[in-house]
Design a protein around this motif. Structure first.
Motif, PDB file in Angstrom:
ATOM      1  N   TYR A   1      38.763 -29.290 -97.859  1.00  0.00           N
ATOM      2  CA  TYR A   1      39.607 -30.400 -97.431  1.00  0.00           C
ATOM      3  C   TYR A   1      40.692 -30.670 -98.477  1.00  0.00           C
ATOM      4  CZ  TYR A   1      41.134 -34.958 -95.846  1.00  0.00           C
ATOM      5  OH  TYR A   1      41.896 -36.009 -95.411  1.00  0.00           O
ATOM      6  N   GLY A   2      41.927 -30.670 -98.043  1.00  0.00           N
ATOM      7  CA  GLY A   2      43.039 -30.978 -98.929  1.00  0.00           C
ATOM      8  C   GLY A   2      43.454 -29.847 -99.846  1.00  0.00           C
ATOM      9  N   ILE A   3      42.812 -28.691 -99.744  1.00  0.00           N
ATOM     10  CA  ILE A   3      43.153 -27.557-100.606  1.00  0.00           C
ATOM     11  C   ILE A   3      44.126 -26.640 -99.876  1.00  0.00           C
ATOM     12  CG2 ILE A   3      42.280 -25.516-101.819  1.00  0.00           C
ATOM     13  CD1 ILE A   3      39.674 -27.002-102.230  1.00  0.00           C
ATOM     14  N   SER A   4      45.273 -26.405-100.470  1.00  0.00           N
ATOM     15  CA  SER A   4      46.284 -25.565 -99.826  1.00  0.00           C
ATOM     16  C   SER A   4      46.699 -24.390-100.714  1.00  0.00           C
ATOM     17  CB  SER A   4      47.517 -26.399 -99.462  1.00  0.00           C
ATOM     18  OG  SER A   4      48.042 -27.051-100.602  1.00  0.00           O
ATOM     19  N   HIS A   5      45.919 -24.151-101.780  1.00  0.00           N
ATOM     20  CA  HIS A   5      46.207 -23.037-102.686  1.00  0.00           C
ATOM     21  C   HIS A   5      45.248 -21.901-102.361  1.00  0.00           C
ATOM     22  CE1 HIS A   5      46.275 -20.781-106.561  1.00  0.00           C
ATOM     23  NE2 HIS A   5      47.566 -21.080-106.473  1.00  0.00           N
ATOM     24  N   PHE A   6      45.777 -20.815-101.831  1.00  0.00           N
ATOM     25  CA  PHE A   6      44.959 -19.723-101.312  1.00  0.00           C
ATOM     26  C   PHE A   6      44.035 -19.125-102.371  1.00  0.00           C
ATOM     27  CE2 PHE A   6      44.538 -15.089-100.648  1.00  0.00           C
ATOM     28  CZ  PHE A   6      43.781 -15.099 -99.482  1.00  0.00           C
ATOM     29  N   LYS A   7      44.549 -18.845-103.535  1.00  0.00           N
ATOM     30  CA  LYS A   7      43.730 -18.203-104.566  1.00  0.00           C
ATOM     31  C   LYS A   7      42.549 -19.073-104.960  1.00  0.00           C
ATOM     32  CE  LYS A   7      43.930 -16.153-109.184  1.00  0.00           C
ATOM     33  NZ  LYS A   7      44.815 -15.762-110.335  1.00  0.00           N
TER      34      LYS A   7
ATOM     35  N   GLY B   1      47.723 -26.392 -91.238  1.00  0.00           N
ATOM     36  CA  GLY B   1      47.477 -25.311 -92.183  1.00  0.00           C
ATOM     37  C   GLY B   1      48.696 -24.487 -92.548  1.00  0.00           C
ATOM     38  N   LYS B   2      49.898 -25.029 -92.315  1.00  0.00           N
ATOM     39  CA  LYS B   2      51.106 -24.262 -92.619  1.00  0.00           C
ATOM     40  C   LYS B   2      51.233 -23.982 -94.117  1.00  0.00           C
ATOM     41  CE  LYS B   2      54.014 -27.148 -90.693  1.00  0.00           C
ATOM     42  NZ  LYS B   2      53.062 -28.160 -90.182  1.00  0.00           N
ATOM     43  N   THR B   3      50.958 -25.012 -94.938  1.00  0.00           N
ATOM     44  CA  THR B   3      51.111 -24.850 -96.381  1.00  0.00           C
ATOM     45  C   THR B   3      50.129 -23.820 -96.922  1.00  0.00           C
ATOM     46  OG1 THR B   3      51.942 -27.115 -96.649  1.00  0.00           O
ATOM     47  CG2 THR B   3      51.040 -26.039 -98.607  1.00  0.00           C
ATOM     48  N   LEU B   4      48.889 -23.862 -96.457  1.00  0.00           N
ATOM     49  CA  LEU B   4      47.902 -22.867 -96.888  1.00  0.00           C
ATOM     50  C   LEU B   4      48.321 -21.472 -96.443  1.00  0.00           C
ATOM     51  CD1 LEU B   4      45.245 -21.925 -98.088  1.00  0.00           C
ATOM     52  CD2 LEU B   4      44.099 -22.606 -95.959  1.00  0.00           C
ATOM     53  N   PHE B   5      48.880 -21.350 -95.254  1.00  0.00           N
ATOM     54  CA  PHE B   5      49.306 -20.036 -94.787  1.00  0.00           C
ATOM     55  C   PHE B   5      50.467 -19.509 -95.628  1.00  0.00           C
ATOM     56  CE2 PHE B   5      51.510 -17.179 -91.692  1.00  0.00           C
ATOM     57  CZ  PHE B   5      50.511 -16.224 -91.636  1.00  0.00           C
ATOM     58  N   LEU B   6      51.387 -20.385 -96.010  1.00  0.00           N
ATOM     59  CA  LEU B   6      52.476 -19.964 -96.888  1.00  0.00           C
ATOM     60  C   LEU B   6      51.931 -19.517 -98.242  1.00  0.00           C
ATOM     61  CD1 LEU B   6      55.364 -22.538 -96.287  1.00  0.00           C
ATOM     62  CD2 LEU B   6      55.146 -20.219 -95.403  1.00  0.00           C
ATOM     63  N   SER B   7      50.920 -20.219 -98.737  1.00  0.00           N
ATOM     64  CA  SER B   7      50.288 -19.806 -99.985  1.00  0.00           C
ATOM     65  C   SER B   7      49.633 -18.438 -99.841  1.00  0.00           C
ATOM     66  CB  SER B   7      49.249 -20.845-100.416  1.00  0.00           C
ATOM     67  OG  SER B   7      48.623 -20.480-101.620  1.00  0.00           O
ATOM     68  N   THR B   8      49.031 -18.194 -98.685  1.00  0.00           N
ATOM     69  CA  THR B   8      48.442 -16.885 -98.406  1.00  0.00           C
ATOM     70  C   THR B   8      49.509 -15.799 -98.454  1.00  0.00           C
ATOM     71  OG1 THR B   8      46.816 -17.958 -96.948  1.00  0.00           O
ATOM     72  CG2 THR B   8      47.051 -15.567 -96.762  1.00  0.00           C
ATOM     73  N   LEU B   9      50.648 -16.077 -97.827  1.00  0.00           N
ATOM     74  CA  LEU B   9      51.743 -15.108 -97.834  1.00  0.00           C
ATOM     75  C   LEU B   9      52.272 -14.867 -99.241  1.00  0.00           C
ATOM     76  CD1 LEU B   9      53.808 -16.244 -94.702  1.00  0.00           C
ATOM     77  CD2 LEU B   9      52.153 -14.378 -94.861  1.00  0.00           C
ATOM     78  N   ARG B  10      52.354 -15.932-100.029  1.00  0.00           N
ATOM     79  CA  ARG B  10      52.827 -15.776-101.401  1.00  0.00           C
ATOM     80  C   ARG B  10      51.959 -14.787-102.166  1.00  0.00           C
ATOM     81  NH1 ARG B  10      53.733 -21.599-104.155  1.00  0.00           N
ATOM     82  NH2 ARG B  10      54.561 -20.273-105.836  1.00  0.00           N
TER      83      ARG B  10
END
Length: 207
Positions: free
Chosen positions: A5-11, A46-55
Motif C-alpha cells: 500500500y502506497g509503494i510506487s517504487h518498483f525495485k 498504478g500508473k506511477t508504479l508502472f512508470l517505475s517498472t519501465l524505468r
C-alpha cells in the motif's frame, strides 16, 4: 503477505518481498503500440508504479540488476530487444502551485531543472553541462539547452502526473489555463521542444 500500500517504487517492492501483480506483459504491448504513448487511467490505478517498472526495465544503469528485478516475471522470461538500452529522463508535475501564472511557471521550471540536473548527474555528464542548463529560465529554454547537451544520447522520456496541475487549474480558472496551455503558453512551448526532440531522434520513446 506484505501488501504494497502506497509503494510506487518498483525495485523496493520486488526486493523487499511485497505482493506484486505482474503487469510486465504490458511492456511488450506498449512497444508494439508505437514509440509515443499516453496512459489514461483513473487515480490509484498504478500508473506511477508502472512508470517505475519501465524505468528499471529500460534504464541502461539497471542492466546488471535485470535478473534480480525481472527474472521471476513474465518480461524476464521473454525480454524485448530494448531492455536496458536507454537513458531515462523522468519528470513529475504533481506539486505545481496554481496560485497565479508567475508561480505556476516558476514551479514548473524548478521541477524541470531538478529533473534535468538528476539526469545529468546520474549519467555522468560533465559538471559544466549542469550549469549550462541552470542558466536558462523558461521551461522551453531549459529543454532546448538540455537536448543540445544530450543530442547523441538515446532517451526514453517518462512523465508522471503530466496533467495534475493543469486539471486542477482547469477547475479553478479556465482563462489562466488557456493562457499557459494554449497558443503562446509556456506549457505548450515546453512540449513543442520535446516534439522537436522526437523528430530529431533524441527522445526515442515517450510515455
Amino acid at each position: 503477505m506484505k501488501i504494497p500500500y502506497g509503494i510506487s517504487h518498483f525495485k523496493s517492492l520486488i526486493t523487499e518481498g511485497y505482493l506484486y501483480v505482474d503487469k510486465t506483459p504490458f511492456i511488450a504491448t506498449l512497444e508494439e503500440q508505437g514509440k509515443y504513448n499516453i496512459l489514461l487511467r483513473p487515480r490509484r490505478f498504478g500508473k506511477t508504479l508502472f512508470l517505475s517498472t519501465l524505468r528499471h526495465y529500460y534504464d541502461i544503469r539497471c542492466k546488471d540488476e535485470f535478473e534480480v528485478l525481472f527474472g521471476n516475471l513474465a518480461i524476464g522470461h521473454n525480454p524485448t530487444p530494448l531492455k536496458n538500452s536507454y537513458q531515462i529522463l523522468f519528470m513529475e508535475f504533481s506539486g505545481i502551485s496554481i496560485k497565479d501564472e508567475e508561480s505556476i511557471e516558476r514551479d514548473f521550471a524548478c521541477e524541470v531543472t531538478k529533473r534535468l540536473r538528476i539526469f545529468l548527474n546520474d549519467y555522468h555528464y560533465p559538471g559544466e553541462t549542469i550549469y549550462r542548463v541552470e542558466e536558462q529560465t523558461s521551461p522551453a529554454s531549459l529543454m532546448k539547452a538540455f537536448f543540445e547537451i544530450v543530442k547523441e544520447a538515446k532517451i526514453y522520456l517518462l512523465i508522471d502526473e503530466y496533467d495534475h496541475f493543469a486539471n486542477a487549474l482547469l477547475g479553478e480558472d479556465q482563462e489562466l489555463f488557456s493562457a499557459i496551455v494554449g497558443k503562446g503558453g509556456f506549457v505548450r512551448a515546453f512540449y513543442e521542444v520535446i516534439k522537436t526532440a522526437t523528430m530529431e531522434g533524441i527522445v526515442d520513446r515517450l510515455l
